[in-house]
Design a protein around this motif. Structure first.
Motif, PDB file in Angstrom:
ATOM      1  N   LEU A  57      11.070  -3.144   4.010  1.00 28.75           N
ATOM      2  CA  LEU A  57      12.055  -4.104   4.511  1.00 28.75           C
ATOM      3  C   LEU A  57      11.625  -5.495   4.087  1.00 28.75           C
ATOM      4  CD1 LEU A  57      12.497  -2.672   8.135  1.00 28.75           C
ATOM      5  CD2 LEU A  57      13.975  -2.292   6.166  1.00 28.75           C
ATOM      6  N   PRO A  58      11.954  -5.902   2.857  1.00 22.24           N
ATOM      7  CA  PRO A  58      11.511  -7.212   2.379  1.00 22.24           C
ATOM      8  C   PRO A  58      12.244  -8.348   3.076  1.00 22.24           C
ATOM      9  CG  PRO A  58      12.993  -6.202   0.791  1.00 22.24           C
ATOM     10  CD  PRO A  58      12.751  -5.182   1.863  1.00 22.24           C
ATOM     11  N   ALA A  59      11.617  -9.520   3.043  1.00 25.96           N
ATOM     12  CA  ALA A  59      12.250 -10.692   3.652  1.00 25.96           C
ATOM     13  C   ALA A  59      13.545 -11.052   2.935  1.00 25.96           C
ATOM     14  CB  ALA A  59      11.284 -11.882   3.626  1.00 25.96           C
ATOM     15  N   GLU A  60      13.595 -10.782   1.634  1.00 31.74           N
ATOM     16  CA  GLU A  60      14.790 -11.046   0.853  1.00 31.74           C
ATOM     17  C   GLU A  60      15.156  -9.779   0.083  1.00 31.74           C
ATOM     18  OE1 GLU A  60      14.098 -14.350  -1.638  1.00 31.74           O
ATOM     19  OE2 GLU A  60      13.791 -15.786  -0.006  1.00 31.74           O
ATOM     20  N   GLY A  61      16.436  -9.516  -0.042  1.00 37.99           N
ATOM     21  CA  GLY A  61      16.866  -8.335  -0.767  1.00 37.99           C
ATOM     22  C   GLY A  61      17.151  -7.161   0.158  1.00 37.99           C
ATOM     23  N   ASP A  62      17.538  -6.045  -0.439  1.00 37.78           N
ATOM     24  CA  ASP A  62      17.910  -4.850   0.318  1.00 37.78           C
ATOM     25  C   ASP A  62      16.685  -3.991   0.613  1.00 37.78           C
ATOM     26  OD1 ASP A  62      20.561  -5.638   0.114  1.00 37.78           O
ATOM     27  OD2 ASP A  62      20.857  -4.547  -1.786  1.00 37.78           O
ATOM     28  N   PRO A  63      16.750  -3.221   1.699  1.00 35.96           N
ATOM     29  CA  PRO A  63      15.662  -2.265   1.985  1.00 35.96           C
ATOM     30  C   PRO A  63      15.566  -1.213   0.882  1.00 35.96           C
ATOM     31  CG  PRO A  63      17.067  -2.599   3.912  1.00 35.96           C
ATOM     32  CD  PRO A  63      17.767  -3.244   2.765  1.00 35.96           C
ATOM     33  N   SER A  64      14.374  -0.701   0.688  1.00 33.16           N
ATOM     34  CA  SER A  64      14.154   0.295  -0.354  1.00 33.16           C
ATOM     35  C   SER A  64      13.347   1.460   0.212  1.00 33.16           C
ATOM     36  CB  SER A  64      13.412  -0.308  -1.550  1.00 33.16           C
ATOM     37  OG  SER A  64      12.144  -0.790  -1.154  1.00 33.16           O
ATOM     38  N   ILE A  65      13.601   2.651  -0.331  1.00 35.59           N
ATOM     39  CA  ILE A  65      12.892   3.861   0.067  1.00 35.59           C
ATOM     40  C   ILE A  65      12.186   4.415  -1.161  1.00 35.59           C
ATOM     41  CG2 ILE A  65      13.120   6.190   1.007  1.00 35.59           C
ATOM     42  CD1 ILE A  65      15.601   5.306   2.456  1.00 35.59           C
ATOM     43  N   THR A  66      10.886   4.589  -1.055  1.00 35.96           N
ATOM     44  CA  THR A  66      10.091   5.087  -2.179  1.00 35.96           C
ATOM     45  C   THR A  66       9.325   6.339  -1.761  1.00 35.96           C
ATOM     46  OG1 THR A  66       8.264   3.611  -1.581  1.00 35.96           O
ATOM     47  CG2 THR A  66       9.856   2.807  -3.202  1.00 35.96           C
ATOM     48  N   TRP A  67       9.093   7.202  -2.739  1.00 34.71           N
ATOM     49  CA  TRP A  67       8.339   8.433  -2.493  1.00 34.71           C
ATOM     50  C   TRP A  67       6.862   8.112  -2.359  1.00 34.71           C
ATOM     51  CZ3 TRP A  67       8.981  13.172  -0.902  1.00 34.71           C
ATOM     52  CH2 TRP A  67       8.006  14.136  -1.161  1.00 34.71           C
ATOM     53  N   ASN A  68       6.244   8.666  -1.323  1.00 32.24           N
ATOM     54  CA  ASN A  68       4.837   8.378  -1.044  1.00 32.24           C
ATOM     55  C   ASN A  68       4.051   9.691  -0.934  1.00 32.24           C
ATOM     56  OD1 ASN A  68       2.713   6.548  -0.486  1.00 32.24           O
ATOM     57  ND2 ASN A  68       2.919   6.929   1.716  1.00 32.24           N
ATOM     58  N   GLY A  69       4.469  10.700  -1.728  1.00 31.88           N
ATOM     59  CA  GLY A  69       3.904  12.031  -1.591  1.00 31.88           C
ATOM     60  C   GLY A  69       2.419  12.120  -1.878  1.00 31.88           C
ATOM     61  N   GLY A  70       1.956  11.420  -2.916  1.00 29.66           N
ATOM     62  CA  GLY A  70       0.542  11.496  -3.272  1.00 29.66           C
ATOM     63  C   GLY A  70      -0.370  10.957  -2.184  1.00 29.66           C
ATOM     64  N   ALA A  71      -0.077   9.742  -1.710  1.00 33.85           N
ATOM     65  CA  ALA A  71      -0.898   9.151  -0.653  1.00 33.85           C
ATOM     66  C   ALA A  71      -0.763   9.936   0.646  1.00 33.85           C
ATOM     67  CB  ALA A  71      -0.493   7.687  -0.435  1.00 33.85           C
ATOM     68  N   TRP A  72       0.452  10.455   0.899  1.00 34.01           N
ATOM     69  CA  TRP A  72       0.669  11.244   2.117  1.00 34.01           C
ATOM     70  C   TRP A  72      -0.186  12.512   2.094  1.00 34.01           C
ATOM     71  CZ3 TRP A  72       2.927  16.185   2.115  1.00 34.01           C
ATOM     72  CH2 TRP A  72       3.180  16.726   3.373  1.00 34.01           C
ATOM     73  N   TRP A  73      -0.238  13.200   0.969  1.00 32.41           N
ATOM     74  CA  TRP A  73      -1.017  14.438   0.882  1.00 32.41           C
ATOM     75  C   TRP A  73      -2.506  14.170   1.007  1.00 32.41           C
ATOM     76  CZ3 TRP A  73      -0.465  19.315   1.655  1.00 32.41           C
ATOM     77  CH2 TRP A  73      -1.410  20.227   1.182  1.00 32.41           C
ATOM     78  N   ASP A  74      -2.989  13.090   0.408  1.00 29.99           N
ATOM     79  CA  ASP A  74      -4.396  12.739   0.542  1.00 29.99           C
ATOM     80  C   ASP A  74      -4.746  12.454   1.996  1.00 29.99           C
ATOM     81  OD1 ASP A  74      -4.732  13.035  -2.170  1.00 29.99           O
ATOM     82  OD2 ASP A  74      -4.458  10.904  -2.612  1.00 29.99           O
ATOM     83  N   ARG A  75      -3.852  11.769   2.668  1.00 30.14           N
ATOM     84  CA  ARG A  75      -4.092  11.449   4.072  1.00 30.14           C
ATOM     85  C   ARG A  75      -4.035  12.708   4.930  1.00 30.14           C
ATOM     86  NH1 ARG A  75      -3.587   7.036   7.555  1.00 30.14           N
ATOM     87  NH2 ARG A  75      -2.603   7.474   9.553  1.00 30.14           N
ATOM     88  N   LEU A  76      -3.087  13.604   4.619  1.00 35.85           N
ATOM     89  CA  LEU A  76      -2.925  14.821   5.398  1.00 35.85           C
ATOM     90  C   LEU A  76      -4.121  15.758   5.267  1.00 35.85           C
ATOM     91  CD1 LEU A  76      -0.910  16.402   7.206  1.00 35.85           C
ATOM     92  CD2 LEU A  76      -0.036  17.466   5.119  1.00 35.85           C
ATOM     93  N   THR A  77      -4.728  15.788   4.104  1.00 36.89           N
ATOM     94  CA  THR A  77      -5.846  16.697   3.848  1.00 36.89           C
ATOM     95  C   THR A  77      -7.205  16.066   4.118  1.00 36.89           C
ATOM     96  OG1 THR A  77      -5.749  16.060   1.502  1.00 36.89           O
ATOM     97  CG2 THR A  77      -4.555  18.058   2.162  1.00 36.89           C
ATOM     98  N   THR A  78      -7.228  14.890   4.702  1.00 37.56           N
ATOM     99  CA  THR A  78      -8.491  14.231   5.054  1.00 37.56           C
ATOM    100  C   THR A  78      -8.905  14.649   6.461  1.00 37.56           C
ATOM    101  OG1 THR A  78      -7.925  12.318   3.676  1.00 37.56           O
ATOM    102  CG2 THR A  78      -9.669  12.030   5.312  1.00 37.56           C
TER     103      THR A  78
END
Length: 343
Positions: free
Chosen positions: A287-308
Motif C-alpha cells: 500500500l504505497p503512499a502514492e499510486g495503486d495497491p499492488s499484490i506480488t507473489w512471495n512464495g520463495g520467502a514464504w516457503w523459507d519462513r515456513l520451513t524454518t
C-alpha cells in the motif's frame, strides 16, 4: 513500562481477533456455498422419518471424515425444490409394508415448502420451526381415516423410526390432540437442540482446519510478533528521546544506516507491526503512499519462513489462539479497552 505491556496486550489481541474473524468468514463462506446447515437438517430428517437408505447407511455423518467428504459433496439428502405452495391436502402415504423411497421426507417437505426458496435445484430450508413441524404432522394425521391412530399405523407399516417417537408422545398426551401437538412440538425442539450441538461439534473440526490453513498461509509467528511490538515500542521511545537527549540521534542514525535517518524513522513509525507481519504471507500486498495497491507473489520467502524450525513455536501459539474464536478475543479486547456492549 505499564503502557508498554498494555500496548503489547492490545496488539496481540487485535492480531488474534482479526485472524479469527478471517477464519470465521471462511467457515461461513464454506457453509453457505455447500449448504452444510440445510444438509445437516435434512439428513437428520431422513434418518428420523424414513430411516437409513437401502445400503443401511445413515444420512447424517457419524465420522469426521464424512463432514469433509460425503455430506458436503457426495450425498445430498435435501429434497428437490418445488416452487408451488403446499397443497390443500397431503398426498397419500404408501400403504404397502415396504416403504417408498423417502416417502415421509417428501410428504414433510410438501407441507413446509412454502417457506422455501431454490438453491441449485434443491431446498434451502436450514431451520424448521418446531411449530411448523408439529402442524405438518397434524395435517398428515388429518388426511388418514383414523386420524393420529391411522398415521401411527402407516408409520409402523413403513417401519419408520418416527413411529416410536410419535407413539410415545401420543400415549403421554392421553390421546388428546392439542396436547399431542404440543408434545410433538416440544419433542422436535429438543431434537433440534441436539442436532445443533452435533453440528457445532463438527464445525469445530472445520474451524480447526481453517485456522491451521490461515496460520500457515500468513506464516503468522505469534512470538515474533510479540518481539516486533516490543522492538517498535523501544524504537518509538528512542525517537521521543531525541528532543531531550541529543545522543539518541546517533543511535537512530546507526540503526537506519543512512545519512539522513528521518525518512527511515518516518517509514517505521507509519507502518504498524501488524502490517509488517502480514507482509510475510504467501502473497504480499503493498500500500504505497502514492499510486495503486499492488499484490506480488512471495512464495520463495514464504516457503523459507515456513520451513524454518525456529518459527514453529510461534506458529503453534497463533494456531492455538485462533481456536478460541473471534467472540473470545472480541470480548477480551472490549474489556481491556473499556468498550461497552449495547446490551
Amino acid at each position: 513500562m505499564l503502557s508498554t505491556y498494555i500496548d503489547l496486550a492490545l496488539g496481540l489481541i487485535l492480531l488474534f481477533l482479526l485472524l479469527s474473524l478471517l477464519v470465521s468468514g471462511l467457515n461461513e463462506a464454506v457453509v453457505r456455498m455447500l449448504s452444510i446447515r440445510s444438509k445437516f437438517l435434512w439428513a437428520y430428517l431422513r434418518d428420523t422419518l424414513d430411516g437409513s437408505d437401502a445400503q443401511g447407511k445413515s444420512w447424517l455423518p457419524s465420522k469426521i471424515r464424512e463432514v469433509f467428504g460425503s455430506l458436503p459433496f457426495l450425498r445430498d439428502p435435501r429434497p428437490a425444490h418445488d416452487s408451488r405452495p403446499a397443497p390443500s391436502e397431503s398426498s397419500e402415504m404408501p400403504a404397502q409394508e415396504d416403504k417408498a423411497q423417502d416417502a415421509m421426507t417428501v410428504l414433510l417437505y410438501e407441507r413446509v415448502r412454502e417457506i422455501d426458496h431454490p438453491k441449485r435445484g434443491r431446498t434451502s430450508i436450514a431451520d424448521l420451526p418446531p411449530e411448523r413441524f408439529s402442524v405438518a404432522m397434524m395435517e398428515m394425521a388429518a388426511r388418514e381415516p383414523g386420524g393420529v391412530e391411522g398415521l401411527l399405523e402407516k408409520l409402523k407399516a413403513m417401519n419408520s423410526p418416527l413411529y416410536g417417537h410419535l407413539k410415545g408422545v401420543w400415549e403421554t398426551a392421553q390421546r388428546d390432540l392439542d396436547r399431542f401437538r404440543q408434545g410433538v412440538e416440544g419433542w422436535f425442539d429438543s431434537e433440534m437442540q441436539r442436532l445443533s450441538m452435533l453440528y457445532r461439534r463438527y464445525v469445530r473440526w472445520v474451524v480447526a482446519a481453517l485456522a491451521l490453513l490461515v496460520t500457515l498461509l500468513f506464516t503468522m509467528d505469534g512470538l515474533e510478533y510479540t518481539k516486533t511490538l516490543l522492538r517498535d515500542n523501544g524504537f518509538r521511545a528512542s525517537v521521543t528521546a531525541v528532543a531531550s537527549a541529543p545522543g539518541a540521534y546517533d543511535e537512530l542514525k546507526a540503526r537506519c544506516a543512512q545519512a539522513d535517518p528521518v525518512p527511515c524513522i518516518t517509514e517505521t513509525l507509519s507502518q504498524p507491526a501488524l502490517l509488517t507481519m502480514l507482509d510475510q504471507g504467501i502473497v504480499r500486498i503493498a500500500l504505497p503512499a502514492e499510486g495503486d495497491p499492488s499484490i506480488t507473489w512471495n512464495g520463495g520467502a514464504w516457503w523459507d519462513r515456513l520451513t524454518t524450525p525456529s518459527h514453529w513455536p510461534g506458529f503453534l501459539l497463533t494456531y492455538v489462539a485462533l481456536l478460541f474464536g473471534a467472540p473470545f478475543w472480541w470480548d477480551l479486547f472490549r474489556r481491556l479497552t473499556g468498550i461497552r456492549s449495547r446490551r
